[in-house]
Design an enzyme around this catalytic site. Structure first.
Site, short mmCIF file in Angstrom:
data_model
loop_
_atom_site.label_atom_id
_atom_site.label_comp_id
_atom_site.label_asym_id
_atom_site.label_seq_id
_atom_site.Cartn_x
_atom_site.Cartn_y
_atom_site.Cartn_z
N HIS A 15 -5.95 -2.87 17.29
CA HIS A 15 -4.55 -2.79 17.12
C HIS A 15 -3.83 -1.99 18.33
CE1 HIS A 15 -4.58 -4.38 13.24
NE2 HIS A 15 -5.35 -3.54 12.61
N ASP B 232 -11.56 -9.95 12.55
CA ASP B 232 -11.32 -8.76 11.50
C ASP B 232 -9.92 -9.65 10.57
OD1 ASP B 232 -11.13 -5.61 11.44
OD2 ASP B 232 -9.22 -6.41 10.66
N HIS C 272 -7.26 -8.17 9.87
CA HIS C 272 -6.01 -7.97 10.34
C HIS C 272 -5.82 -8.46 11.75
CE1 HIS C 272 -6.76 -4.54 7.59
NE2 HIS C 272 -5.57 -5.02 7.25
#
Lengths: 343, 343
Positions: free
Chosen positions: A160, A196, A198
């Site tokens: 992220h 993942d 996300h």
């Protein structure tokens, strides 16, 4: 395959993340790495190697120097202003009507350099984050030395983190740092596959205009899931990078039946791209009992993921990302790796 | 002068705001309004009038319809997803590398429509915020009817709210809504003077390209203070609005000696502009004992502010904004108003 890990990666341990309107215990905790390490040892995956220190250059190849300066000094500035009783969290951010410039005050700089309030900066964040990046780089070096595969047991995770923003438990983008290092070491084309739960918004953003690094992500639909503001299927890359970004969002509740075709599409595109090396952002929060996720993969799915990746026949670097079902995270993460080796 | 206030403005009472890395009691509390109302009654400032309901049109003249829809429905959506035990706070925001689009999930929409995490949405937020806007509109109507001055005891406050973002305890920009309503009712030029400790970023942004609404703000330097990302002295307006925005940031520790020249510069510019009406965003968090601020105005400064404003000789609408020293907020806010009346 060998495992790279450093004890320094255990130090960062946030005391609270914003969620459900309250501060709750941070699900991204040191015990995750310990469980994965224990399982790797249990199955005899390989040797556990401590990372080397690669210094600042490979970090600056991916992150803005002012962002690295901020990460390195943020805790001291925070402690001077607020004391050290609570971790540093941002409370305002420069979106839309506001100017996108870093102010002087630590609260303002926190808002400037963060994309969310789930990622506390602690006294040990810089040390653990750089150790985690060095772990990714050291594992990448094993590939450069001719190993078929290596496992970077990165923690804190990285996918992220953007060029100059922390968020989603991530500070330095370990997978992007390793991919860029492999590029600069001579791999003409690198593929990054992010499995993942996300979307790997940071990795996508870092390579979005590049044709030499293909980014592919399978993840929960951002209309419904963090990071909400990136990961849509119409994001295909920009400029010279057009066509080298592929998002495969899936609905809440997706099980292997839904996940396998996305994985097939991802590996098919990777095969077409014909990279010299594959970097896998390995999240196992696709697991059915993950506490913050809503996919329905069972533990037997993870070796199948590994086998599917092995079929690509590429030198492969596994970089650990998410997975928050602490008791099962070792079995699931290592399951991908043994599935890869046994294929 | 008469006071407009509605009991509905007491209902919104957030349970926690993010600050110092923890959730702390929200300093913008109903008792602030009660203390101001009590003091206004004590000194016999004027009659206390309940607001009329002006409906949605004057809100849409300033705010985006999708933002108003969000504010009206956010609590129900939050409660359905998270339960009602904790108030709604945003945890990710679409800054820089992320896309500026509202997702479906309430957490994503919260991040899209907020500019900070100090402003919880509660079960009563929409009701109190619309009551507060109606209070500003009803007080503006008193001016339109020929009164020299009126006091809109707005709470929650409004000046940080932008066209489509809540933040800084603000949801609807009461001062901007009243200023725009006065413009549409026939005032050719309206001046908004914001004397709150914090920059009125929302009001500035709403009128930034407009030559018919002059916005002037005295406030703490945003390099050091919330809202950090707007309120710098080089922000002078854009397009047709160039020259109609004036920021007068002051350093931490500013007392009357530092504040008075800024106020003089502000009133001088207002006199040059020759508006038909003046809207004052009245914050008294410039007070020396305000718990979240660092100016050093003493209580005797506030009547001087009122006298200075009275010298402009303009129909004047006072719209309450900040001020968090609850025990003194009544004396200080009403001090401005009596200073105005006694001049």
């Amino acid at each position: 395959m060998n495992i790279v890990f450093s004890d320094e990666q255990r130090l960062h341990h946030g005391r609270g993340e914003l969620g459900d309107g309250r501060l709750m215990p941070v699900v991204e905790m040191p015990r995750r790495a310990e469980m994965i390490l224990a399982r790797a040892r249990e199955v005899g995956l390989g040797e556990v190697i401590a990372p080397e220190d690669y210094g600042r250059a490979p970090l600056e190849a991916v992150h803005a120097p002012d962002y690295l300066d901020f990460l390195e000094t943020a805790w001291n500035d925070w402690e001077a202003e607020h004391g050290g009783e609570h971790d540093a969290l941002p409370l305002i951010w420069p979106v839309r009507s506001l100017r996108n410039v870093p102010p002087d005050h630590i609260d303002g700089r926190l808002g400037y350099y963060a994309l969310g309030a789930t990622t506390p900066i602690t006294a040990h964040t810089w040390r653990s984050a750089t150790a985690s990046a060095n772990t990714a780089l050291s594992a990448a070096a094993l590939l450069a030395e001719g190993e078929r595969a290596a496992f970077a047991l990165c923690r804190p995770p990285g996918h992220h983190a953007t060029r100059d923003q922390l968020g989603g438990y991530c500070f330095l983008n370990n997978a992007a740092i390793a991919a860029e290092w492999l590029r600069e070491r001579g791999s003409a084309r690198v593929a990054v596959l992010d499995v993942d739960y996300h979307h790997g918004n940071g990795t996508q953003a870092i390579f979005y205009d590049r044709p030499d690094v293909l980014f592919i992500s399978t993840h929960a639909d951002p209309r419904q899931e963090f990071p909400y503001f990136l990961g849509y299927s119409d994001e295909c890359g920009a400029g010279a990078g057009e066509g080298f970004n592929l998002n495969l969002p899936l609905a809440w509740g997706s099980d292997w039946t839904a996940f396998a075709p996305a994985l097939e599409a991802a590996t098919s595109r990777i095969a077409d791209f014909a990279p010299e090396v594959l970097v896998v952002s390995l999240g196992v929060d696709t697991f059915e009992r993950d506490p913050i996720s809503r996919f329905k993969l069972t533990s037997d799915a993870f070796p199948r993921v590994g086998a599917k990746l092995a079929a690509l026949g590429l030198p492969t670097l596994f970089v650990m990302e998410g997975g928050y079902a602490v008791e099962e995270v070792g079995v699931n993460a290592v399951g991908v790796l043994t599935g890869f080796e046994d294929a």
